[in-house]
Design a protein around this motif. Sequence first.
Motif, PDB file in Angstrom:
ATOM      1  N   LYS A 361       0.817  -1.220   0.000  1.00  0.00           N
ATOM      2  CA  LYS A 361       0.000   0.000   0.000  1.00  0.00           C
ATOM      3  C   LYS A 361       0.847   1.265   0.000  1.00  0.00           C
ATOM      4  N   GLU A 365       0.551   4.201  -2.646  1.00  0.00           N
ATOM      5  CA  GLU A 365       0.296   5.568  -2.196  1.00  0.00           C
ATOM      6  C   GLU A 365       1.270   6.532  -2.858  1.00  0.00           C
ATOM      7  N   GLU A 403      -7.887   7.746  -8.581  1.00  0.00           N
ATOM      8  CA  GLU A 403      -9.032   7.196  -7.852  1.00  0.00           C
ATOM      9  C   GLU A 403      -9.224   5.717  -8.148  1.00  0.00           C
ATOM     10  N   ALA A 406      -7.579   2.065  -5.673  1.00  0.00           N
ATOM     11  CA  ALA A 406      -8.432   2.181  -4.491  1.00  0.00           C
ATOM     12  C   ALA A 406      -7.680   2.284  -3.166  1.00  0.00           C
ATOM     13  N   PRO A 407      -6.753   1.382  -2.839  1.00  0.00           N
ATOM     14  CA  PRO A 407      -6.090   1.470  -1.534  1.00  0.00           C
ATOM     15  C   PRO A 407      -5.334   2.779  -1.342  1.00  0.00           C
ATOM     16  N   ALA A 409      -5.944   5.690  -2.955  1.00  0.00           N
ATOM     17  CA  ALA A 409      -6.840   6.846  -2.993  1.00  0.00           C
ATOM     18  C   ALA A 409      -7.462   7.130  -1.633  1.00  0.00           C
ATOM     19  N   ALA A 410      -7.522   6.135  -0.766  1.00  0.00           N
ATOM     20  CA  ALA A 410      -8.147   6.311   0.548  1.00  0.00           C
ATOM     21  C   ALA A 410      -7.222   6.964   1.561  1.00  0.00           C
ATOM     22  N   SER A 411      -5.933   7.064   1.260  1.00  0.00           N
ATOM     23  CA  SER A 411      -4.988   7.576   2.252  1.00  0.00           C
ATOM     24  C   SER A 411      -5.064   9.103   2.359  1.00  0.00           C
ATOM     25  N   PRO A 412      -4.845   9.659   3.562  1.00  0.00           N
ATOM     26  CA  PRO A 412      -4.872  11.113   3.749  1.00  0.00           C
ATOM     27  C   PRO A 412      -3.850  11.832   2.867  1.00  0.00           C
ATOM     28  N   GLN A 415      -5.259  11.992  -0.599  1.00  0.00           N
ATOM     29  CA  GLN A 415      -6.383  12.931  -0.601  1.00  0.00           C
ATOM     30  C   GLN A 415      -5.872  14.374  -0.615  1.00  0.00           C
TER      31      GLN A 415
END
Length: 454
Positions: A361, A365, A403, A406-407, A409-412, A415
């Motif tokens: 991940k 990222e 986007e 998925a894994p 795109a969810a991280s701060p 974002q």
Amino acid sequence: MNTRRILFFRRRLNSVLPLLALAMLFVLAAACTGSADRLQLNASFDSDHIYAARPGAHYLEVLVTAPEALGQRRRVPLNLALVLDTSGSMAEQNKLNYVKQAAIAMLNRLRPEDRFALIAYSNRARVLYPSQPVEDGQRMEGLINSLEATGGTNLGEGLIEGFQQVRRHATPSAISRVLLLSDGLANIGITSNGELAQLVQAQAAEGISLSSFGVGLEFNEDLLAAIAETGRGTYYFIDHPESMNSILAKEFKSVEQLAAADIRVTITLGSDLAVDQVFANTYAVDGNTVTVRFGDLAAGERRRMQIRVLPKQRGAGRLDNAARVSVSYLEPGSAAPLSLSDSLGVIYTDDEKSVASRQNKEVLERAAVFEANQAKKEAALAVDKGDQSRAAAILGAARNKIEAVAPAAASPKVQNELTQMDSYAQSVNKPMDSKERSLEQKKVKHRAQAVEGC
């Protein structure tokens, strides 16, 4: 065996064991020192599993890390030239006075074994202090304080004089670097970005590196970023002249603590993988081989790059040597090249879920960050050409791509990158005066240039 002989062997063993233990400690200490004060290489895929039936894009990451400390290595003498822009625009915002203060502060950090040269350029370049040890600090301070802002910007002649001064005393036993500062466009003498980059590249090949400092909002950031990258140094964007002292001090510290020079990374992919996109500042692609120049690294610094690869469809099974990574570099003070290498394998699988379960991940990222900054870099170049619609399209397409991961795109962190990208996309068509637009463009490009060290 009689009792006397047994006691004799025990005494001998008891006397030898401490020596063996001590020897082992020396061996371990030497091994630890050898690894701790050398460059480190880490390479990995975002997942070591590839879905055989429908392989999608994957990311290969390479990280090179300099040691936190130089261990027992002695400090290598410095051979520096400070090339200062003294054109008329340097009088604005008190820029020249801030530069003078920073130059004098740097002067006070030099040691007796170091060499220093001072060159000022406006319409012409002037060698105010030929390369030599700084034995008369007061005289040097007087020369720096006597500088006045007037005339145009003959950046090329300033560079040539700086390189000439350093080249006269360049040896493998010293660190040779030119520090170039400018607040404007090269408008006299050599004005071609390509010619200036070739000039810097030729000197870098001879072991003389270059770092560039862009002050204010009127300088050519594309030129200064390119020559610093070609010159194996660092590009600094200084939008607040009062920060000049701390930034020049940071550069001096990185030169003084240089851990590895002329770092080159070569990645060769196996025939089942293809290069799709390289995320690095300076690179070349030849078929399945990617060569990246990381330049120089100071103690504790690191460089990271990624390649977006496209696996070919094939049957399930292990693929050894999916990627071979090699690194060559020099240690300051030595002409003997050193090297590192690693080899990575992947597994083609019929189990699609295993690909996701094996994902790294953190690599994903950072891939999203690289994708975002690559998009902003390309969009900024489109804005420079007045093509705002293309810039908006580049940023929109990049957002969709990020986007989809998925894994990540969810991280701060990702974002935050998406928020910055959206903010830039909104500003592309926003009316701005020239200073606002210049500041935004320089910030976006500088961030994209610096992301290699993320």
